[in-house]
Scaffold this active site. Structure first.
Site, PDB file in Angstrom:
ATOM      1  N   ASP A   1      41.824 -40.648  21.507  1.00 48.49           N
ATOM      2  CA  ASP A   1      41.945 -39.960  20.221  1.00 48.49           C
ATOM      3  C   ASP A   1      43.352 -39.431  19.978  1.00 48.49           C
ATOM      4  O   ASP A   1      43.739 -39.227  18.827  1.00 48.49           O
ATOM      5  CB  ASP A   1      40.871 -38.877  20.033  1.00 48.49           C
ATOM      6  CG  ASP A   1      40.870 -37.824  21.108  1.00 48.49           C
ATOM      7  OD1 ASP A   1      41.666 -37.931  22.054  1.00 48.49           O
ATOM      8  OD2 ASP A   1      40.060 -36.888  21.004  1.00 48.49           O
TER       9      ASP A   1
HETATM   10  C1  LAN Z   1      41.505 -32.163  27.589  1.00 47.01           C
HETATM   11  C2  LAN Z   1      42.629 -31.935  26.669  1.00 47.01           C
HETATM   12  C3  LAN Z   1      42.697 -32.858  25.493  1.00 47.01           C
HETATM   13  C4  LAN Z   1      41.321 -33.315  25.062  1.00 47.01           C
HETATM   14  C5  LAN Z   1      41.262 -33.903  23.630  1.00 47.01           C
HETATM   15  C6  LAN Z   1      42.275 -34.994  23.397  1.00 47.01           C
HETATM   16  C7  LAN Z   1      41.519 -32.803  22.625  1.00 47.01           C
HETATM   17  C8  LAN Z   1      39.841 -34.423  23.386  1.00 47.01           C
HETATM   18  O1  LAN Z   1      39.695 -34.849  22.068  1.00 47.01           O
HETATM   19  C9  LAN Z   1      39.430 -35.421  24.411  1.00 47.01           C
HETATM   20  C10 LAN Z   1      39.410 -34.783  25.804  1.00 47.01           C
HETATM   21  C11 LAN Z   1      40.773 -34.172  26.212  1.00 47.01           C
HETATM   22  C12 LAN Z   1      41.670 -35.300  26.643  1.00 47.01           C
HETATM   23  C13 LAN Z   1      40.634 -33.234  27.405  1.00 47.01           C
HETATM   24  C14 LAN Z   1      39.612 -33.520  28.439  1.00 47.01           C
HETATM   25  C15 LAN Z   1      39.390 -32.448  29.519  1.00 47.01           C
HETATM   26  C16 LAN Z   1      40.680 -31.769  29.924  1.00 47.01           C
HETATM   27  C17 LAN Z   1      41.614 -32.813  30.458  1.00 47.01           C
HETATM   28  C18 LAN Z   1      41.250 -31.116  28.647  1.00 47.01           C
HETATM   29  C19 LAN Z   1      40.304 -30.119  28.002  1.00 47.01           C
HETATM   30  C20 LAN Z   1      42.404 -30.324  29.205  1.00 47.01           C
HETATM   31  C21 LAN Z   1      41.896 -29.804  30.581  1.00 47.01           C
HETATM   32  C22 LAN Z   1      40.622 -30.594  30.922  1.00 47.01           C
HETATM   33  C23 LAN Z   1      40.555 -30.924  32.433  1.00 47.01           C
HETATM   34  C24 LAN Z   1      39.283 -31.679  32.746  1.00 47.01           C
HETATM   35  C25 LAN Z   1      40.648 -29.644  33.264  1.00 47.01           C
HETATM   36  C26 LAN Z   1      40.394 -29.804  34.733  1.00 47.01           C
HETATM   37  C27 LAN Z   1      38.974 -29.607  35.054  1.00 47.01           C
HETATM   38  C28 LAN Z   1      38.103 -30.569  35.472  1.00 47.01           C
HETATM   39  C29 LAN Z   1      36.654 -30.320  35.375  1.00 47.01           C
HETATM   40  C30 LAN Z   1      38.529 -31.869  36.094  1.00 47.01           C
END
Ligand code: LAN
Length: 678
Positions: free
Chosen positions: A414
């Site tokens: 996205d």
């Molecule tokens: C994110 C940040 C960006 C986010 C968007 C692009 C906004 C979303 O539309 C898709 C999912 C995504 C890429 C996303 C997935 C999960 C993340 C990477 C996070 C929320 C930032 C931190 C999180 C990550 C998983 C944190 C570490 C914890 C775990 C359970 C592995």
């Protein structure tokens, strides 16, 4: 129901006939909206950084700082005096009345997971054990047990610094990486990239039983945390012990079986095989460091990979770089110093802010701001695939956009879609035409990422079965095992394909149309019987419904379609008497709409934008929402900080601080455009 309350009040207020009253409101609102739009634009212009992007806090998760501070302690490199005070301030703000710390900064459900970690962190920051804050925290920990009942990631972190024993953890076998991918349905490379990149270094650290030497603080902490019982603990009896407060996804029977099998395997694994497995895992870790410029995909593997480098060789160049890059996750604002969930949210914010700005009729007055924003988008598109990518289970990246910056380098479905939409929205008027090959690369990525169910996941095409979720060992997070298709990602990809259609030749256009149609089917299946769409990365049904409806419209679904109508009805049922929307973060963990006590401007913007895009006939409902946005604006054009509206993995909220600066602008502009067209 509530919507009706509001309009009834309007017509029963006195002598003015309802029709006239609404005209007066309209007139004032029209002028008010224009002023709000102008101010919001000026606010964005003021806040834009040198690089064309908007810096914004991306904090919230409370388990990150403690992991980083454990690394600082291991490496004997404490944070500076100022940083120390600012980090303590951040913890202090997040601590609940009962002494606990939740999974995220605003979590009022205390977790043993983050309370244990925060306790250790504060003590490492030299807060004395008789300090009132840590005493209350310890009391909470003891009320719920001890680290023996904390969630897995706390146990792992504590093991590294000698505050827990690896024997008290379920196995994390590095040998899994030696299995043949194609023949192994549970191969670690089939996991969601965030999950596999976290368990990758964990398996190395587990395989080596890595831990630092004891020191005075560690010995004292053992006493404090386990109430004097440290030397008599039967560690292996506590592998599956988990407190109620940490058991969002309690271990399943299948996981228990898998763990028993892993223990049996570990007992008979020859040292030679272990060494081979560790070597392979180390190679994968080094690769991830290398291709991300040591930023790593996220904060958790950032810190864990640095631990690996440390235990591998604390004097190495690799450790120096790994440690230094942790800084890129730290962020300081009025809340204190936090560790962010990503190295920034810049690309994501630029893409949305730009689309909000071009939705106003005032783009020409803000040409410089738009050109600079475009510069950021252009300069952060990923231009190359990572090298030898098949060996390291990486997909193509060329043409994609990341969430933060090019140096990070992991493309996201996205983010690619929003980056592309942004570039397309600017080209011609504010930016040059996107060069054909770059456009093509982005589009091909999006097309290739589509899952068989018609939806799009986050980073990669889905590689594993949904049953893998039963093996989720984290206890505190939901849906981490595979990269599922999501409403948000699907909608964004469909919108991007739709927006680029005019640039395609016949064959590509036909393929894109088929992909959009498949996406439409996915969205229709995802819609709940009450008309809502569940969001996964924002709170929750308000966010999901904005994407769901926008995606359907991108597929050419008419606004009269039942799916669109019922989605709007769902939203309208939750409109508050003040015209706004407010949905609790707990909606995500409970998977049902939980109204909050106050309206939020970001959620109100999503709802308003949905109603406008769906051309919903209830003009009053939209006007009241717009009025709330206008009234809530500060005189400098900004909107005040409000409860967190970002989320991941059901339980952890996260701060998208810039949302309040551009979503109200976007929704108001769309509303004003609709009003002008009347
Ligand atoms: C994110 C940040 C960006 C986010 C968007 C692009 C906004 C979303 O539309 C898709 C999912 C995504 C890429 C996303 C997935 C999960 C993340 C990477 C996070 C929320 C930032 C931190 C999180 C990550 C998983 C944190 C570490 C914890 C775990 C359970 C592995």
């Amino acid at each position: 129901m509530r919507a009706e309350d509001g309009s009834r009040r309007c017509s029963s207020e006195g002598t003015i006939a309802p029709m006239m009253a609404s005209n007066i409101v309209d007139f004032e609102l029209g002028a008010g909206t224009d002023r709000a739009v102008r101010r919001a634009l000026a606010n964005l212009e003021r806040r834009q950084g040198e690089d064309g992007a908007w810096a914004g806090a991306y904090g919230g998760p409370m388990f990150l700082l403690p992991m980083y501070l454990a690394l600082c302690h291991a490496a004997k490199r404490p944070p500076s005096e100022t940083q120390r005070a600012r980090i303590i301030a951040y913890f202090e703000r997040a601590q609940n009345e009962d002494g606990s710390v939740g999974v995220h900064a605003e979590d009022t459900h205390g977790s043993l997971f983050c309370s244990v970690l925060a306790y250790v962190a504060l003590r490492m920051l030299e807060v004395p054990k008789d300090d009132a804050r840590v005493r209350r925290m310890l009391a909470f920990i003891h009320r719920h047990g001890s680290p023996l009942a904390a969630a897995q990631w706390a146990k792992v972190t504590l093991s590294l610094v000698g505050l827990y024993r690896w024997d008290g953890l379920t196995p994390l076998l590095p040998e899994l990486w030696l299995l043949p991918y194609a023949a192994t349905p549970f191969h670690p490379a089939r996991l969601w990239c965030h999950c596999r990149q976290v368990y990758l270094p964990m398996s190395w650290l587990y395989g080596r039983r890595a831990r630092i030497d004891d020191d005075e603080l560690i010995r004292a902490l053992r006493d404090e945390l386990y109430d004097g019982a440290w030397s008599s603990i039967d560690w292996s009896a506590h592998r599956d012990t988990v407190a109620q407060v940490d058991a969002y996804r309690p271990p399943s029977r299948l996981l228990a079986l898998a763990n028993a099998a892993q223990r049996a395997v570990e007992r008979i694994t020859p040292d030679r095989v272990r060494a081979m497995a560790l070597g392979k895992v180390r190679e994968h870790i080094a690769y991830e460091d290398e291709v991300t410029n040591f930023i790593d995909i996220g904060p958790v593997n950032k810190v864990l990979n640095a631990f690996v480098a440390f235990f591998d060789d604390p004097k190495s160049e690799a450790f120096e770089r790994a440690f230094a890059t942790c800084e890129s996750y730290l962020f300081d604002n009025e809340l204190g110093t936090m560790m962010q969930g990503y190295n920034s949210s810049k690309l994501w914010d630029v893409a949305f802010a730009t689309q909000a700005i071009v939705a106003t009729p005032l783009g020409d007055e803000h040409r410089t701001m738009l050109e600079r924003a475009y510069g950021y988008v252009r300069d952060n598109q990923i231009l190359d695939d990572v090298p030898r990518r098949k060996r390291f289970y990486r997909d193509a990246s060329r043409g994609g956009w990341p969430f933060s910056n090019r140096a990070h380098g992991w493309p996201i479905t996205d983010c690619t879609a929003e980056g592309l939409k942004c570039a397309l929205a600017l080209e011609g008027r504010f930016a040059p035409r996107i060069p054909e090959p770059l456009l093509r690369d982005a589009v091909m990525l999006i097309l290739d990422w589509q899952n068989d169910d018609g939806g799009w996941a986050t980073y990669e095409k889905r590689r594993g079965g949904a049953w893998l979720e039963k093996l989720n060992p984290s206890q505190v997070f939901g849906d981490i095992m595979v990269d599922y298709s999501y409403v948000e990602c699907t909608s964004a990809c469909m919108q991007a394909l739709r927006a680029s259609l005019p640039r395609f030749g016949r064959r590509l256009a036909a393929r894109a149309r088929r992909a959009i149609a498949k996406g439409e089917r996915f969205l229709r299946n995802a819609q709940r019987p009450d008309g809502s769409f569940e969001g996964s990365w924002g709170v929750c049904f308000t966010y999901g419904t904005w994407f769901g409806v926008t995606g359907l419209l991108a597929a050419g679904v008419p606004t009269s379609d039942r799916a669109i109508r019922s989605a709007c009805d769902f939203l309208l049922a939750y409109q508050r008497s003040d015209g706004g929307w407010g949905e609790e973060g707990d909606s995500c963990r409970e998977r049902r709409y939980i109204p909050s006590d106050t309206a939020g401007v970001v959620q109100t913007s999503w709802a308003l934008s949905t109603l406008v895009r769906a051309q919903h006939p209830n003009r009053q409902a939209k006007a009241r929402a717009a009025k709330l946005l206008v009234d809530r604006q500060e005189s400098d054009g900004s909107w005040a900080r409000e409860p967190l509206v970002g989320v991941f993995n059901k339980t952890c909220l996260i701060d998208y601080d810039n949302y309040r600066h551009y979503f109200p602008l976007w929704a108001l502009s769309e509303f004003a455009r609709e009003e002008r067209a009347r």
